[in-house]
Design a protein around this motif. Structure first.
Motif, PDB file in Angstrom:
ATOM      1  N   ILE A 189      39.569  27.663  45.338  1.00  0.00           N
ATOM      2  CA  ILE A 189      39.547  29.101  45.046  1.00  0.00           C
ATOM      3  C   ILE A 189      38.182  29.654  45.451  1.00  0.00           C
ATOM      4  O   ILE A 189      37.146  29.193  44.969  1.00  0.00           O
ATOM      5  CB  ILE A 189      39.806  29.366  43.551  1.00  0.00           C
ATOM      6  CG1 ILE A 189      41.200  28.856  43.159  1.00  0.00           C
ATOM      7  CG2 ILE A 189      39.678  30.863  43.241  1.00  0.00           C
ATOM      8  CD1 ILE A 189      41.488  28.960  41.676  1.00  0.00           C
ATOM      9  N   TRP A 190      38.197  30.637  46.343  1.00  0.00           N
ATOM     10  CA  TRP A 190      36.981  31.240  46.865  1.00  0.00           C
ATOM     11  C   TRP A 190      36.861  32.665  46.331  1.00  0.00           C
ATOM     12  O   TRP A 190      37.826  33.439  46.379  1.00  0.00           O
ATOM     13  CB  TRP A 190      36.999  31.267  48.389  1.00  0.00           C
ATOM     14  CG  TRP A 190      37.179  29.920  49.019  1.00  0.00           C
ATOM     15  CD1 TRP A 190      38.336  29.194  49.113  1.00  0.00           C
ATOM     16  CD2 TRP A 190      36.170  29.117  49.626  1.00  0.00           C
ATOM     17  NE1 TRP A 190      38.117  28.002  49.746  1.00  0.00           N
ATOM     18  CE2 TRP A 190      36.791  27.923  50.077  1.00  0.00           C
ATOM     19  CE3 TRP A 190      34.793  29.294  49.841  1.00  0.00           C
ATOM     20  CZ2 TRP A 190      36.086  26.922  50.721  1.00  0.00           C
ATOM     21  CZ3 TRP A 190      34.090  28.296  50.495  1.00  0.00           C
ATOM     22  CH2 TRP A 190      34.734  27.124  50.928  1.00  0.00           C
ATOM     23  N   SER A 191      35.677  33.036  45.860  1.00  0.00           N
ATOM     24  CA  SER A 191      35.462  34.388  45.334  1.00  0.00           C
ATOM     25  C   SER A 191      34.018  34.806  45.558  1.00  0.00           C
ATOM     26  O   SER A 191      33.128  33.959  45.724  1.00  0.00           O
ATOM     27  CB  SER A 191      35.813  34.454  43.847  1.00  0.00           C
ATOM     28  OG  SER A 191      34.978  33.590  43.098  1.00  0.00           O
ATOM     29  N   MET A 192      33.778  36.114  45.564  1.00  0.00           N
ATOM     30  CA  MET A 192      32.435  36.649  45.768  1.00  0.00           C
ATOM     31  C   MET A 192      31.743  36.868  44.425  1.00  0.00           C
ATOM     32  O   MET A 192      32.371  37.206  43.422  1.00  0.00           O
ATOM     33  CB  MET A 192      32.505  37.983  46.514  1.00  0.00           C
ATOM     34  CG  MET A 192      33.136  37.899  47.895  1.00  0.00           C
ATOM     35  SD  MET A 192      32.232  36.815  49.018  1.00  0.00           S
ATOM     36  CE  MET A 192      30.618  37.607  49.017  1.00  0.00           C
ATOM     37  N   ASP A 193      30.410  36.658  44.418  1.00  0.00           N
ATOM     38  CA  ASP A 193      29.601  37.066  43.280  1.00  0.00           C
ATOM     39  C   ASP A 193      28.419  37.869  43.810  1.00  0.00           C
ATOM     40  O   ASP A 193      28.426  38.300  44.959  1.00  0.00           O
ATOM     41  CB  ASP A 193      29.165  35.859  42.439  1.00  0.00           C
ATOM     42  CG  ASP A 193      28.279  34.890  43.212  1.00  0.00           C
ATOM     43  OD1 ASP A 193      27.753  35.275  44.286  1.00  0.00           O
ATOM     44  OD2 ASP A 193      28.109  33.750  42.744  1.00  0.00           O
ATOM     45  N   ALA A 194      27.407  38.060  43.014  1.00  0.00           N
ATOM     46  CA  ALA A 194      26.314  38.954  43.399  1.00  0.00           C
ATOM     47  C   ALA A 194      25.512  38.446  44.587  1.00  0.00           C
ATOM     48  O   ALA A 194      24.918  39.238  45.329  1.00  0.00           O
ATOM     49  CB  ALA A 194      25.387  39.164  42.200  1.00  0.00           C
TER      50      ALA A 194
END
Length: 236
Positions: free
Chosen positions: A154-159
């Motif tokens: 699972i790939w996701s963006m953060d700051a």
């Protein structure tokens, strides 16, 4: 550090070959039969044949390395040291000794080192060794074979970049270089594997973070063979 997309394919291929496999056709010293050691819990053990390709006898020295912090001893082997004649094959036996059933795949590394006595210019005896460092996968009994475990990440963006989570029971191995899409430049993961239940992070430049919709990765199979790249969606 950013890398051009033109060079990332070469970088990915080289890193996969270096980390996942053994160049058997060009190897010297002690050469393992396969590039990965797979130990099935249902079988309880596995063997690896190691050939001495040198023209002189050598000692085969085998060791196990843990890659997980605080990892317990799950695997024993025999023999730890054996003399192997030129062209000869030594079989090393690996035995699981887990007290509790495995719930997920586990990753270790096995090192095969050939040690030969060699005389230097003064006639003194010195020791030379050639190492082969292979991944070891311990597989739980009854766990279905997953030929594309990288699709479970699972790939996701953060700051500051991309978070990668592995919610599966499988060890996922891939090249360090990944390419945020759309884009032509790559960034590096902290390492070339993601353990079950683990979370990793890859930093991205601000402009790339704002534009990234997917990521191109360069995975390898359980048996250490590189496959076609895979484009994974990135959640926001």
């Amino acid at each position: 550090m950013l890398i051009s997309f033109k060079s990332v394919l070469k970088t990915a291929a080289l890193s996969l070959l270096a980390w996942f496999s053994i160049p058997l056709s060009h190897a010297a010293g002690m050469v393992p039969q396969t590039p990965v050691l797979l130990v099935e819990e249902g079988m309880g053990e596995a063997v690896m044949n190691v050939r001495n390709t040198d023209a002189r006898p050598a000692l085969l020295h085998t060791t196990i390395e843990n890659v997980e912090e605080g990892d317990d001893v799950l695997l024993v082997f025999t023999p730890p040291i054996a003399r192997v004649e030129p062209g000869g094959i030594q079989q090393v036996r690996f035995i699981l000794q887990n007290r509790q059933p495995l719930k997920t795949e586990r990753l270790k590394r096995v090192i095969f080192e050939g040690i030969s006595p060699v005389s230097d210019a003064d006639g003194a005896q010195v020791t030379l060794g050639v190492r082969q460092n292979l991944p070891v996968i311990l597989r739980p009994a009854g766990l279905p074979v997953e030929r594309e475990p990288w699709k479970r990440l699972i790939w996701s963006m953060d700051a500051t970049g991309i978070q990668i989570v592995n919610p599966s029971p499988y060890v996922v191995r891939l090249a360090r270089a990944i390419v945020p899409l759309p884009g032509t430049r790559s960034v590096n993961l902290p390492r070339t594997y993601i353990l079950p239940g683990e979370r990793l992070h890859a930093d991205l430049p601000l402009h790339a973070s704002a534009q990234t919709m997917a990521v191109r990765i360069f995975p390898a199979t359980t048996y250490g063979f590189a496959v076609d790249h895979y484009d994974a969606p990135v959640a926001r």
